[in-house]
Design a protein around this motif. Structure first.
Motif, PDB file in Angstrom:
ATOM      1  N   ASP A  54     -32.350   6.693 -14.128  1.00 19.40           N
ATOM      2  CA  ASP A  54     -32.050   6.480 -12.716  1.00 19.40           C
ATOM      3  C   ASP A  54     -33.365   6.616 -11.945  1.00 19.40           C
ATOM      4  O   ASP A  54     -34.410   6.907 -12.540  1.00 19.40           O
ATOM      5  N   PRO A  55     -33.366   6.380 -10.632  1.00 14.20           N
ATOM      6  CA  PRO A  55     -34.638   6.386  -9.897  1.00 14.20           C
ATOM      7  C   PRO A  55     -35.361   7.734  -9.887  1.00 14.20           C
ATOM      8  O   PRO A  55     -36.552   7.773  -9.602  1.00 14.20           O
ATOM      9  N   ILE A  56     -34.646   8.822 -10.203  1.00 12.13           N
ATOM     10  CA  ILE A  56     -35.290  10.129 -10.260  1.00 12.13           C
ATOM     11  C   ILE A  56     -35.865  10.397 -11.646  1.00 12.13           C
ATOM     12  O   ILE A  56     -37.033  10.773 -11.792  1.00 12.13           O
ATOM     13  N   THR A  57     -35.066  10.183 -12.690  1.00 12.45           N
ATOM     14  CA  THR A  57     -35.575  10.414 -14.045  1.00 12.45           C
ATOM     15  C   THR A  57     -36.657   9.398 -14.426  1.00 12.45           C
ATOM     16  O   THR A  57     -37.476   9.662 -15.304  1.00 12.45           O
TER      17      THR A  57
ATOM     18  N   ASP B 185     -27.115   3.758  -3.941  1.00 17.39           N
ATOM     19  CA  ASP B 185     -26.876   4.331  -5.259  1.00 17.39           C
ATOM     20  C   ASP B 185     -25.830   5.428  -5.103  1.00 17.39           C
ATOM     21  O   ASP B 185     -26.135   6.520  -4.599  1.00 17.39           O
ATOM     22  N   PRO B 186     -24.579   5.184  -5.525  1.00 16.30           N
ATOM     23  CA  PRO B 186     -23.518   6.184  -5.318  1.00 16.30           C
ATOM     24  C   PRO B 186     -23.743   7.461  -6.113  1.00 16.30           C
ATOM     25  O   PRO B 186     -23.302   8.540  -5.701  1.00 16.30           O
ATOM     26  N   GLY B 187     -24.430   7.350  -7.252  1.00 16.12           N
ATOM     27  CA  GLY B 187     -24.694   8.541  -8.055  1.00 16.12           C
ATOM     28  C   GLY B 187     -25.616   9.515  -7.353  1.00 16.12           C
ATOM     29  O   GLY B 187     -25.410  10.731  -7.384  1.00 16.12           O
TER      30      GLY B 187
ATOM     31  N   LEU C 113     -27.858   8.016  -2.152  1.00 14.72           N
ATOM     32  CA  LEU C 113     -29.025   7.598  -1.385  1.00 14.72           C
ATOM     33  C   LEU C 113     -29.143   6.077  -1.385  1.00 14.72           C
ATOM     34  O   LEU C 113     -28.748   5.402  -2.339  1.00 14.72           O
ATOM     35  N   TRP C 114     -29.707   5.549  -0.303  1.00 14.65           N
ATOM     36  CA  TRP C 114     -30.137   4.162  -0.286  1.00 14.65           C
ATOM     37  C   TRP C 114     -31.472   4.068  -1.013  1.00 14.65           C
ATOM     38  O   TRP C 114     -32.305   4.980  -0.926  1.00 14.65           O
ATOM     39  N   LEU C 115     -31.674   2.963  -1.734  1.00 15.81           N
ATOM     40  CA  LEU C 115     -32.914   2.750  -2.473  1.00 15.81           C
ATOM     41  C   LEU C 115     -33.708   1.621  -1.837  1.00 15.81           C
ATOM     42  O   LEU C 115     -33.181   0.540  -1.596  1.00 15.81           O
ATOM     43  N   ALA C 116     -34.982   1.885  -1.560  1.00 16.68           N
ATOM     44  CA  ALA C 116     -35.917   0.851  -1.108  1.00 16.68           C
ATOM     45  C   ALA C 116     -36.933   0.656  -2.227  1.00 16.68           C
ATOM     46  O   ALA C 116     -37.691   1.580  -2.537  1.00 16.68           O
TER      47      ALA C 116
END
Length: 380
Positions: free
Chosen positions: A2-5, A28-30, A33-36
């Motif tokens: 995911d965008p964090i890992t 991103d419902p998980g 947050l909105w992703l840019a």
């Protein structure tokens, strides 16, 4: 992933490309947050006045709000908007821009004899402690004080991560108290260093606590951002021995390597913004309380920003990058950070056995991409 890992994945960039292909802002419902991720979306979020660096209901993280680290955090220009950001920046940025690369190189050279002999330990020291020591020296701390200042900064930066343990947070509070005392004593000395004099003069009527907090902030920003930039540059050299040989033959090209690495594999992969009023960003309607994860590393490899974005090219023309942010929160110490990292990497290329087989893992982090090096088993 995911965008964090993705931040600490061996190669997150194909994943970032998939996110970019969705264009605009995507929820991103998980993560909630909105992703840019595209260059256009990232630029729009960073420029929008209703997208702030901290949520209004929590200007200081709850975990540190009632301690010394929280009091420093509350005054940091990079953790504020409006006058609390503009005034300290106006005082600090001009002074940083007047630091010459030659002086940085001299300070790095002077610190080299104290480096550990073990290559892994040497690289880690060069990533984390040495850049902080350079900036602390520029501010006027003596050579004898530098190791202790660097250790306190290492303890303080733990408060900036939501993943820190209670023991780390306690150490961060103690470090903030001691660093405040260190700077109070330094400010009482006359004359101060040229850099410190310029910063103090720029603050004018600003209160002393805000000045000290942002001096601590200058060291803390140096710590992990420099560690990532230096480390990711070393990764590029370790992956490409021809590039290492090229830099040894033409040491002046180290500057070009750092400029390209900060775009190609940046030390800060993402940042966050918090919506404080109804607004439309990149064609999406946002509401107060919405959070946006701004994927700087993804934007840097957007073909709309740089042609052939996945190639590491030292001679890249018209290089564009958002690694240091943009707009009102663009890093005021960008040139200083690149100069320090260039001097450190250049010294390592000249004086360290980078042919020794090395591996690396990435330091656990939600936004920083910082490799930690270790000898490979077969090299022992």
């Amino acid at each position: 992933m995911d965008p964090i890992t993705a931040v600490t994945h061996a190669d997150p960039y194909p994943y970032y490309a998939c996110l970019r292909a969705r264009a605009g802002l995507v929820f991103d419902p998980g993560l909630g947050l909105w992703l840019a991720s595209s260059a256009a979306a990232v630029a729009a979020v960073l420029a929008h006045p209703e997208c702030r660096v901290r949520p209004p209901h929590e200007p200081v993280p709850r975990a540190i709000a009632h301690g010394a680290a929280g009091r420093v955090f509350a005054r940091l220009m990079r953790m504020n908007d409006g006058e609390r950001q503009r005034c300290p920046r106006a005082a600090i940025e001009p002074g940083l821009q007047q630091v010459h690369g030659e002086e940085i190189g001299q300070r790095v050279t002077a610190l080299l004899p104290g480096l550990p002999n073990d290559l892994g330990a040497r690289l880690q020291h060069c990533q984390f402690r040495l850049p902080v020591a350079v900036v602390a020296g520029l501010l006027g701390f003596s050579a004898q004080q530098l190791p202790a200042i660097a250790e306190r900064v290492a303890d303080f930066v733990a408060c900036l991560s939501p993943a820190s343990s209670q023991a780390q947070l306690d150490a961060a509070h103690r470090a903030a108290e001691q660093l405040s005392r260190d700077f109070t004593a330094l400010l009482g000395q006359t004359p101060g260093s040229p850099l410190l004099q310029r910063i103090v003069k720029g603050f004018g009527a600003e209160d002393r606590d805000t000045l000290i907090a942002n001096l601590i902030g200058l060291l803390s920003q140096t710590f992990e951002a420099s560690a990532g930039l230096i480390g990711n540059s070393l990764c590029a050299l370790l992956k490409d021995r021809h590039l290492l040989a090229e830099l040894r033959a033409a040491p002046s090209r180290v500057d070009e390597l750092l400029a390209e690495v900060q775009r190609h594999d940046p030390p800060v992969q993402n940042t966050r913004r918090f919506v404080v009023a109804p607004c439309t960003v990149a064609g999406v309607s946002l509401e107060p309380g919405d959070g946006v994860l701004v994927l700087l590393a993804a934007a840097n490899r957007d073909p709309q920003l740089n042609p052939e974005p996945d190639r590491l090219l030292l001679d890249r023309q018209a290089r564009r990058s958002v690694s240091f942010g943009s707009g009102r929160h663009q890093c005021p110490g960008q040139a200083l950070a690149l100069s320090i990292a260039s001097a450190v990497v250049g010294a390592l290329v000249r004086h360290s056995n980078l042919e020794q087989p090395l591996g690396w893992t990435y330091k656990p982090s939600l936004n920083g991409r910082i490799p930690l090096f270790h000898p490979l088993p077969e090299s022992r």
